[in-house]
Design an enzyme around this catalytic site. Structure first.
Site, PDB file in Angstrom:
ATOM      1  N   LYS A  22       0.827  -1.206   0.000  1.00  0.00           N
ATOM      2  CA  LYS A  22       0.000   0.000   0.000  1.00  0.00           C
ATOM      3  C   LYS A  22       0.861   1.256   0.000  1.00  0.00           C
ATOM      4  O   LYS A  22       0.575   2.243  -0.696  1.00  0.00           O
ATOM      5  CB  LYS A  22      -0.909   0.009   1.236  1.00  0.00           C
ATOM      6  N   ASN A  23       1.953   1.249   0.774  1.00  0.00           N
ATOM      7  CA  ASN A  23       2.782   2.439   0.910  1.00  0.00           C
ATOM      8  C   ASN A  23       3.595   2.745  -0.346  1.00  0.00           C
ATOM      9  O   ASN A  23       4.181   3.822  -0.459  1.00  0.00           O
ATOM     10  CB  ASN A  23       3.717   2.300   2.110  1.00  0.00           C
ATOM     11  N   CYS A 126      -4.101   9.171  10.035  1.00  0.00           N
ATOM     12  CA  CYS A 126      -4.083   8.444  11.303  1.00  0.00           C
ATOM     13  C   CYS A 126      -3.741   9.375  12.464  1.00  0.00           C
ATOM     14  O   CYS A 126      -2.940  10.290  12.329  1.00  0.00           O
ATOM     15  CB  CYS A 126      -3.049   7.314  11.255  1.00  0.00           C
ATOM     16  N   ARG A 131       2.746  14.688  12.355  1.00  0.00           N
ATOM     17  CA  ARG A 131       3.313  14.352  11.052  1.00  0.00           C
ATOM     18  C   ARG A 131       3.283  15.579  10.131  1.00  0.00           C
ATOM     19  O   ARG A 131       2.585  15.616   9.129  1.00  0.00           O
ATOM     20  CB  ARG A 131       2.569  13.177  10.417  1.00  0.00           C
ATOM     21  N   ASP A 316       6.120   0.968  11.429  1.00  0.00           N
ATOM     22  CA  ASP A 316       4.836   0.373  11.091  1.00  0.00           C
ATOM     23  C   ASP A 316       4.691  -1.062  11.592  1.00  0.00           C
ATOM     24  O   ASP A 316       3.638  -1.678  11.394  1.00  0.00           O
ATOM     25  CB  ASP A 316       4.612   0.408   9.579  1.00  0.00           C
ATOM     26  N   ARG A 408      -8.205  -0.140   5.720  1.00  0.00           N
ATOM     27  CA  ARG A 408      -7.407   0.861   5.021  1.00  0.00           C
ATOM     28  C   ARG A 408      -6.096   0.273   4.503  1.00  0.00           C
ATOM     29  O   ARG A 408      -5.569   0.753   3.495  1.00  0.00           O
ATOM     30  CB  ARG A 408      -7.083   2.045   5.953  1.00  0.00           C
TER      31      ARG A 408
END
Length: 431
Positions: A22-23, A126, A131, A316, A408
């Site tokens: 996904k990233n 999130c 961030r 993560d 997600r």
């Protein structure tokens, strides 16, 4: 609102196919805006964030199609997307879209690089700290864009186009490196990027940009050089396997016990995490199909970890590893160095019987003999899956609420675990 019900105490046996990352998929999809031609992306995961980003790209005028399923295809196979940004129809990314997914802020780079202007809402995402986007904006300023912030929006303009420059990141930033690569690819002249992120997802984006005609040197290293080109073309690119998904299931096997092949997982992308799992008592073997993880009835050993940019231990995977350490025979220490406020899963793990003490950016975990199932609440993507991992080894039933966080970033998690013997089911509706 959907929930996931898990009955603990069942070892995992079988094969789990690892999806596309996904990233990597999200910035690759955004990179489609750099060209008028079609960018074809293979191995796109079926996760909610991809669907949300398609809505955002469509708002800007990106046409897309998804390959249909063919006879004989695996019903769980990942997808192929075809993205065509022939005409950018809107250079504003509104709050109601950007606030739903922080990564969508990255559209600012191709918009400014190609159109000379962008107006993008400050992001949401999130709840794991602020961030900030300051380093992303620094990149655009170094490349000659004028930046203004007003009414919650960033306005970036470069009427005469971006110009190559030297960009030094004071700290490693994945989003900043993505922004620099995309923007510099269409900037006039030479750009030097130092202290760049080396994550596999960044390398994947750079590889795709090169296929599109970008001139990038030093891929996979902390110093990158980009020679701007007048335009980019279409390309076909397959997204790398998701190392975070692979690491998550590896920790699930270590937690529940059993023997699972993580098909298509890349050991080169998970070096530090696999080393830590080995120290915790899991047996890790590498073969041509992927990574095999085994743990018999022996106990879990405590291990101290500190998150760090790649190739260090991934932030993560911090929550998932903390779940594993709740059953270790002894005490462990987990230090989070990347994001503040990323220990929101601690209170929910405590509901299962975990003993965790927080001191700033350090969590001290005292292993317990037994976890007990209980209703728990997901707070963000990685925290939610840490609760699933803990539940696999807890006595009795655990119900994880607010699993839209899971959706997600994890593709059919309950099906993948269920195929390997976990007692897990999705409960639709709300209570």
């Amino acid at each position: 609102m959907d929930r996931i019900r898990i009955v603990g105490g069942h070892a995992l046996e079988g094969t789990i196919a690892i999806s596309g990352a996904k990233n990597a998929a999200l910035p690759l999809m955004i990179a489609s805006m750099l060209t008028r031609d079609t960018l074809t992306l293979e191995n796109i995961p079926r996760v909610a964030d991809v669907g949300m980003l398609l809505q955002i790209l469509s708002h800007h005028g990106v046409d897309y199609s998804v390959d249909g399923r063919r006879p004989g295809d695996d019903p769980h196979a990942s997808r192929t997307l075809h993205l065509t940004a022939r005409d950018i129809v809107d250079t504003t990314a509104p709050y109601d879209l950007v606030a739903k997914m922080r990564a969508s802020f990255w559209v600012i780079a191709p918009l400014v690089a190609r159109m000379g202007e962008a107006r993008v809402s400050l992001p949401g995402g999130c709840a794991i700290g602020t961030r900030p986007v300051d380093l992303l904006l620094m990149v655009l300023e170094r490349l000659g864009a004028e930046i203004e912030i007003e009414s919650g929006y960033v306005r970036a303009t470069a009427r005469n186009g971006l110009v190559g420059a030297e960009i030094h990141f004071p700290k490693v930033t994945v989003g900043g490196t993505h922004t620099a690569l995309m923007a510099a690819s269409l900037a006039k002249g030479h750009t030097l990027i130092t202290n760049a992120a080396c994550e596999p997802e960044v390398t994947d984006v750079a590889d795709c940009l090169i296929k599109m005609g970008a001139k990038i040197k030093g891929v996979g290293q902390s110093t990158l050089e980009v020679e701007g080109v007048g335009s980019l073309s279409g390309a076909t690119h397959s997204v790398v396997p998701d190392r975070i998904e692979a690491g998550t299931y590896a920790m699930a096997v270590a937690m529940a016990g059993g023997d699972v092949l993580l098909e298509r997982a890349s050991p080169d992308h998970l070096g530090s995490a696999l080393e830590v799992l080995g120290q915790a008592g899991a047996a890790i073997t590498i073969n041509n199909e992927g990574i095999r993880v085994r743990r018999n009835g022996a106990g879990i050993s405590p291990v101290d970890v500190e998150t760090a940019p790649f190739p260090g231990f991934p932030t993560d995977l911090q929550a998932q590893f903390m779940a594993l350490m709740t059953k270790a025979k002894g005490n462990s220490r987990i230090t989070e160095t990347i994001f503040e406020n990323r220990f929101m899963h601690v209170q929910e793990l405590a509901r299962l019987g975990a003993q965790i003490r927080l001191d700033g950016d350090v969590a001290y975990v005292k292993g317990v003999k037994e976890l007990q199932g209980a209703p728990v609440m997901a707070t963000d993507l990685r925290a939610s899956v840490s609760l699933v991992i803990a539940a696999l080894a807890a006595k009795g039933e655990t119900v994880v609420n607010r699993v839209y966080h899971l959706d997600r970033g994890f593709e059919r998690l309950e099906q993948k675990l269920g195929r390997c013997g976990a007692v897990v089911e999705r409960i639709s509706g709300s209570n």
